[in-house]
Design a protein around this motif. Structure first.
Motif, mmCIF file in Angstrom:
data_model
loop_
_atom_site.group_PDB
_atom_site.id
_atom_site.type_symbol
_atom_site.label_atom_id
_atom_site.label_comp_id
_atom_site.label_asym_id
_atom_site.label_seq_id
_atom_site.Cartn_x
_atom_site.Cartn_y
_atom_site.Cartn_z
ATOM 1 N N THR A 181 -2.463 13.068 7.365
ATOM 2 C CA THR A 181 -3.711 12.318 7.441
ATOM 3 C C THR A 181 -4.797 13.342 7.761
ATOM 4 O O THR A 181 -4.522 14.543 7.835
ATOM 5 C CB THR A 181 -3.654 11.242 8.535
ATOM 6 O OG1 THR A 181 -3.715 11.880 9.826
ATOM 7 C CG2 THR A 181 -2.390 10.417 8.440
ATOM 8 N N GLU A 212 6.368 5.128 6.008
ATOM 9 C CA GLU A 212 5.091 4.923 5.336
ATOM 10 C C GLU A 212 3.997 4.730 6.380
ATOM 11 O O GLU A 212 4.259 4.231 7.478
ATOM 12 C CB GLU A 212 5.136 3.695 4.418
ATOM 13 C CG GLU A 212 6.018 3.836 3.192
ATOM 14 C CD GLU A 212 5.477 4.843 2.183
ATOM 15 O OE1 GLU A 212 4.280 5.199 2.270
ATOM 16 O OE2 GLU A 212 6.260 5.272 1.324
ATOM 17 N N TYR A 252 0.841 -1.189 0.000
ATOM 18 C CA TYR A 252 0.000 0.000 0.000
ATOM 19 C C TYR A 252 0.878 1.241 0.000
ATOM 20 O O TYR A 252 1.786 1.371 0.809
ATOM 21 C CB TYR A 252 -0.898 0.009 1.244
ATOM 22 C CG TYR A 252 -1.684 1.292 1.399
ATOM 23 C CD1 TYR A 252 -2.749 1.576 0.554
ATOM 24 C CD2 TYR A 252 -1.342 2.220 2.370
ATOM 25 C CE1 TYR A 252 -3.463 2.744 0.690
ATOM 26 C CE2 TYR A 252 -2.048 3.390 2.511
ATOM 27 C CZ TYR A 252 -3.112 3.657 1.662
ATOM 28 O OH TYR A 252 -3.813 4.815 1.797
ATOM 29 N N PRO A 257 -2.236 -3.849 1.261
ATOM 30 C CA PRO A 257 -3.461 -3.049 1.119
ATOM 31 C C PRO A 257 -4.546 -3.388 2.126
ATOM 32 O O PRO A 257 -5.328 -2.511 2.512
ATOM 33 C CB PRO A 257 -3.913 -3.356 -0.317
ATOM 34 C CG PRO A 257 -2.650 -3.711 -1.033
ATOM 35 C CD PRO A 257 -1.810 -4.441 -0.017
ATOM 36 N N ASP A 258 -4.616 -4.658 2.574
ATOM 37 C CA ASP A 258 -5.643 -5.017 3.550
ATOM 38 C C ASP A 258 -5.266 -4.586 4.963
ATOM 39 O O ASP A 258 -6.052 -4.744 5.902
ATOM 40 C CB ASP A 258 -5.922 -6.521 3.521
ATOM 41 C CG ASP A 258 -4.668 -7.364 3.760
ATOM 42 O OD1 ASP A 258 -3.637 -6.807 4.195
ATOM 43 O OD2 ASP A 258 -4.720 -8.580 3.498
ATOM 44 N N GLY A 259 -4.045 -4.074 5.156
ATOM 45 C CA GLY A 259 -3.630 -3.576 6.456
ATOM 46 C C GLY A 259 -3.266 -4.645 7.455
ATOM 47 O O GLY A 259 -3.024 -4.351 8.624
ATOM 48 N N TYR A 306 0.777 5.308 0.366
ATOM 49 C CA TYR A 306 -0.114 6.372 0.830
ATOM 50 C C TYR A 306 -0.194 7.463 -0.232
ATOM 51 O O TYR A 306 0.831 7.921 -0.728
ATOM 52 C CB TYR A 306 0.420 6.951 2.145
ATOM 53 C CG TYR A 306 -0.607 7.762 2.893
ATOM 54 C CD1 TYR A 306 -1.467 7.132 3.778
ATOM 55 C CD2 TYR A 306 -0.722 9.119 2.699
ATOM 56 C CE1 TYR A 306 -2.416 7.851 4.466
ATOM 57 C CE2 TYR A 306 -1.665 9.847 3.382
ATOM 58 C CZ TYR A 306 -2.513 9.212 4.264
ATOM 59 O OH TYR A 306 -3.460 9.933 4.947
ATOM 60 N N SER A 326 0.020 3.143 7.286
ATOM 61 C CA SER A 326 -0.960 2.147 6.877
ATOM 62 C C SER A 326 -2.174 2.852 6.273
ATOM 63 O O SER A 326 -2.346 4.067 6.411
ATOM 64 C CB SER A 326 -1.389 1.305 8.077
ATOM 65 O OG SER A 326 -2.013 2.128 9.047
ATOM 66 N N LYS A 327 -3.025 2.086 5.610
ATOM 67 C CA LYS A 327 -4.172 2.671 4.916
ATOM 68 C C LYS A 327 -5.105 3.400 5.876
ATOM 69 O O LYS A 327 -5.663 4.452 5.546
ATOM 70 C CB LYS A 327 -4.938 1.572 4.180
ATOM 71 C CG LYS A 327 -5.980 2.087 3.198
ATOM 72 C CD LYS A 327 -6.520 0.951 2.356
ATOM 73 C CE LYS A 327 -7.475 1.470 1.286
ATOM 74 N NZ LYS A 327 -7.969 0.375 0.430
ATOM 75 N N LYS A 328 -5.265 2.853 7.099
ATOM 76 C CA LYS A 328 -6.110 3.509 8.100
ATOM 77 C C LYS A 328 -5.417 4.692 8.756
ATOM 78 O O LYS A 328 -6.044 5.456 9.488
ATOM 79 C CB LYS A 328 -6.524 2.506 9.185
ATOM 80 C CG LYS A 328 -7.481 1.435 8.707
ATOM 81 C CD LYS A 328 -7.873 0.542 9.878
ATOM 82 C CE LYS A 328 -8.848 -0.536 9.443
ATOM 83 N NZ LYS A 328 -9.200 -1.429 10.587
#
Length: 843
Positions: free
Chosen positions: A723, A760, A644, A807-809, A646, A762-764
């Motif tokens: 973020t 980097e 993933y 991508p799924d974290g 960002y 995470s997606k969340k």
């Protein structure tokens, strides 16, 4: 040196106990019974100078919610006249309970320690540290109060009766005298109570309501304090490398938290989540539990079949270790050096063999403090006559080889049977032993002279089998394969492998070891590999044809000088080699998995399920380590997976252009231009300047754009990321700054400890992975707590090329120069952390 005590005691007694429901209930009732106990008036009160016994110290009632817990406990112990310990099978497993006991003994001695038994037999649960010695130096059982029972009601009923014995001990008065005076006083009180009963009844209802309210408040405060104490202990144990204990304590804190806050409490729930996260994250061969070996130098290790215990040897005899807590469950003293240890097939017993004194001692694992039986294998005047001992299929039967005689000893029936008499096994090599097949039906004995054959006894029929030998050499080391189909023997530098059923020789191979002999033979768990150990290396062969595969330590200066032993992992995929260095190797490709910092290894063993490895180094340090099975970070081929990334730029929430009013210009000393970033929603925009300043705008405020000028790093800013909650910047100073966009202030600095190459998210946006300038490791942080949860490390000598999250974290990932990746499993939700912690703890 005994510490000097204050002349006045702040507490009549300090209560030390395991924080389980049974002992917590007993401790609570004990405080109530003793603190409310009134000394009968008259001679006893005049003799003691007291009307009441005084206050008692119980840690969760007395400890503050913050501060130095260790010093608070020590101060309380110094100011306590007595120490009351609630003895149960789990008491000695607690480092904290044993520390309290040891420290109090240093201050006051064992005469002021009062044991109260809540469960178990006195000989099994009373710590050896308070066992007094008789005139001959033999430990005798101290006087103890017994309140054990089948249920809580029975225990508390016994406690009400035993309180007089406790009071008499603490007052140093005769129990019978106190009993008579107490009951005379009780009768007077009953008569007086009868005269005023009507008045009491009229006031009882109101008083009961008030008392119930106060009791509930005290109970809530006590449980809250205990929860906080368990959380703090969990963090402390994680930092010291005792993750198993840390996980147990965090789970115990959660159980109390659920009862105390049925609707939840965000602050305490987050503390428990952080404690669990610190406890469950582990890399392969990372220390997760210290073994508290009391500075004993241990060697030789084996796990019990259920994995609950580890057996080792110290200079004084066998040492039984609780694998979950790392505490010593029992340490037995022997007259001579113990040369061999072994658990029985079920794990109910273990043996310790002394070759110099020709004795085998058997211990019961559940009650290990004294030997259950002792077998003198030969005359004490014949040193080194005992050269082997092993359990057979029946837990109560052992095999011993002594002076050419093979005996079967049933220690429960106290019966010895001779399988091969002295003279039948001639020319016995004193340095060889007896090796029993996995199904306990065959026993390989030393080579007979002068005939070149190996003696193998069929333990079912007593038949003596002959295995052909290629030369007249002295056999020293033997090993059966786990499937029982092969038998390997080593004769100087020659290795021979036979089929057990046909007794056919599969191969006889000289390994060209020079002046060295083979010192050990090990089959892999699936019988497909044979490890041959010498003083300088470990050679891995195929046991059917002797094909060489790998040689570990052969050309390695760090490991090549001396090798003591090796251990296969239960899945047969890895090999631990220990000696001048301690290292883990992959048997799939022979690659080095982990170098334990150049430490010399003394012993190593895997747990039966392969989740843990127990290791001991030459400096006496002992610990339990995670393996690939239990680690949260593991090598993985992810060439076909995407990391993933960002997003660097999103469309702003407002339509049309946004004009940014700059308030800062970089000085000419800092070359380069500013960079712009905005948050995923487009609300926030940040400009990072080369000189370390950051300017932030909030686009939702229209024409009145808010801006913040920051210069929080010691040097230039290397990377910026936004973020919808935070601005994160990484500088040359090795720190990541977290600026809370909602509050408009810096909330946290994460110190990495070395220069940062990049990071980097995470997606969340709740996790951070950082690549250090050395490119050797990448720490992962939880942004909610700022806590470093683990490091992902490149292979020795390698570099990291890329970092990120899947991508799924679910995984943090590093990609190495060779294209291989190491991924770490992420357990961010409380429910997942709880499940992982329960898996982490050995049942």
């Amino acid at each position: 040196m005994t510490k000097k005590l204050a002349p006045e005691y702040r507490y009549a007694a300090f209560i030390s106990y395991r924080h389980n429901p049974r002992d917590s209930a007993v401790a609570e009732r004990l405080i109530k019974e003793l603190e409310t106990f009134t000394i009968p008036s008259g001679a006893l009160r005049e003799k003691t100078g007291k009307k009441k016994l005084g206050r008692l110290f119980r840690d969760q009632n007395e400890l503050p919610l913050a501060g130095d817990l260790e010093e608070t406990l020590k101060e309380a112990l110094r100011h306590s006249e007595w120490l009351i310990i609630l003895c149960c099978p789990e008491f000695a497993e607690s480092r904290y309970c044993m520390r309290e006991l040891t420290y109090f003994i240093e201050c006051r001695g064992i005469d002021h320690v009062i044991p109260v038994i809540t469960e178990g037999e006195p000989v099994d649960v009373i710590p050896a540290e308070i066992m007094p010695l008789d005139a001959e130096g033999i430990a005798k059982e101290p006087l103890a109060m017994v309140v054990s029972g089948s249920g809580a009601g029975e225990r508390l009923k016994k406690l009400r009766h035993e309180k007089l014995r406790l009071a008499a001990r603490m007052l140093n008065v005769n129990y019978d005298d106190l009993y008579r005076r107490f009951h005379r006083r009780k009768m007077r009180l009953l008569l007086s109570a009868a005269a005023t009963a009507l008045t009491i009844v009229s006031l009882f209802a109101a008083g009961a309501v008030y008392a119930a309210t106060q009791i509930e408040k005290q109970r809530t405060a006590a449980v809250a304090n205990e929860t906080q104490l368990l959380i703090q202990r969990s963090f402390s144990d994680s930092e010291s490398g005792s993750n198993l204990e840390a996980a147990q304590e965090a789970l115990a804190a959660y159980a109390r938290y659920e009862n105390l806050y049925p609707d939840g409490d965000a602050a305490i729930g987050e503390q428990i989540r952080q404690a669990l996260a610190a406890a469950v994250y582990a890399q392969p061969y990372e220390l997760i539990q210290n073994i508290h070996n009391d500075n004993r130098l241990l060697w030789d290790l084996c796990f019990s079949p259920d994995g609950k215990y580890i057996l080792g040897v110290s200079g004084g005899g066998p040492v039984l270790i609780d694998a979950a807590s790392g505490g010593i469950a029992a340490a037995s003293a022997h007259a001579s050096e113990v040369n061999a240890i072994q658990f029985s097939p079920s794990g109910a017993y273990y043996l310790a063999a002394e070759y110099w004194t020709n004795r085998v001692a058997v211990y019961e694992t559940a009650r290990p403090h004294q030997a259950l039986a002792v077998h003198a294998a030969a005359s004490p005047e014949q040193p080194l006559a005992l050269i082997g001992a092993a359990f057979l299929a029946d837990d109560a039967i052992l095999l011993s080889l002594s002076g050419g005689t093979l005996n079967r000893w049933d220690f429960r029936a106290e019966k010895t049977e001779t399988l091969a008499a002295n003279g039948e096994l001639t020319g016995v090599m004193l340095t060889a032993g007896v090796t029993v097949s996995p199904d306990r039906t065959l026993a390989a004995c030393p080579l007979d002279f002068p005939a070149p054959v190996l003696s193998v006894i069929d333990l079912r029929s007593g038949e003596r089998l002959s295995y052909p030998m290629p030369a007249q050499l002295g056999g020293r080391v033997f090993a059966f394969s786990p499937d029982g189909k092969l038998l390997a023997g080593a004769f100087a530098g020659t290795v021979v492998v036979w089929e057990t059923e046909s007794r056919k020789t599969l191969f006889a191979k000289n390994l060209d070891l020079g002046v060295d002999d083979v010192s050990g033979l090990l089959f892999s768990p699936d019988s497909s590999l044979l490890a041959v150990l010498s003083a300088e290396n470990v050679k891995i062969l195929r046991p059917r044809d002797g094909t060489p595969l790998y040689a570990f330590g052969e050309s390695d200066e760090a490991a090549g000088a001396v090798l003591f032993g090796a251990a296969f992992s239960p899945d047969g995929k890895e090999l631990l080699v220990y000696g001048n260095a301690m290292r883990a190797y992959s048997l799939a490709d022979g690659e080095l998995l982990r170098d334990f910092g150049g430490k010399m290894g003394v012993a190593a063993a895997f747990s039966p399920d392969g989740r843990y490895a127990a290791l001991i180094t030459n400096d006496g340090a002992a610990g339990i380590y995670s393996t690939q099975v239990s680690a949260t970070a593991e090598p993985e081929d992810i060439n076909n997976k995407k990391l993933y990334v960002y997003p660097a730029w999103f469309e702003t929430a407002n339509a049309g252009a946004v004009i940014l009013q700059r308030s800062h210009q970089s000085a000419g000393l800092y070359p380069g231009s500013e960079t712009l970033n905005n948050s995923p929603s487009g609300r926030y925009i940040a400009a990072t300047y080369p000189d370390g300043y950051v300017e932030i705008w909030d686009t939702e405020k229209g024409d009145g754009l808010s801006s913040y000028l920051l210069r929080e790093h010691y040097g230039l800013i290397r990377q910026t990321r936004l973020t919808d909650e935070y601005l994160l910047t990484a500088g040359y100073d090795g720190r990541v700054m977290m600026f809370d966009l909602g509050r408009g202030s810096v909330t946290r600095f994460i110190s990495v400890g070395e220069r940062i190459q990049r990071f980097e998210l995470s997606k969340k946006g709740d996790l951070l992975i950082v690549l250090t300038e050395s490119a050797s490791h990448a720490p992962v942080y939880d942004l909610r707590s700022g806590k470093r949860i683990y490091d992902l490390t490149a292979a020795p000598g390698g570099k990291i090329q890329d970092i990120g999250f899947t991508p799924d974290g679910e995984y943090a990932v590093i990609v190495q120069e060779d294209g291989r990746a190491v991924s770490g499993r992420l357990y961010q939700e409380l429910a997942l952390l709880l499940a992982r912690a329960e898996e982490t703890i050995m049942d």
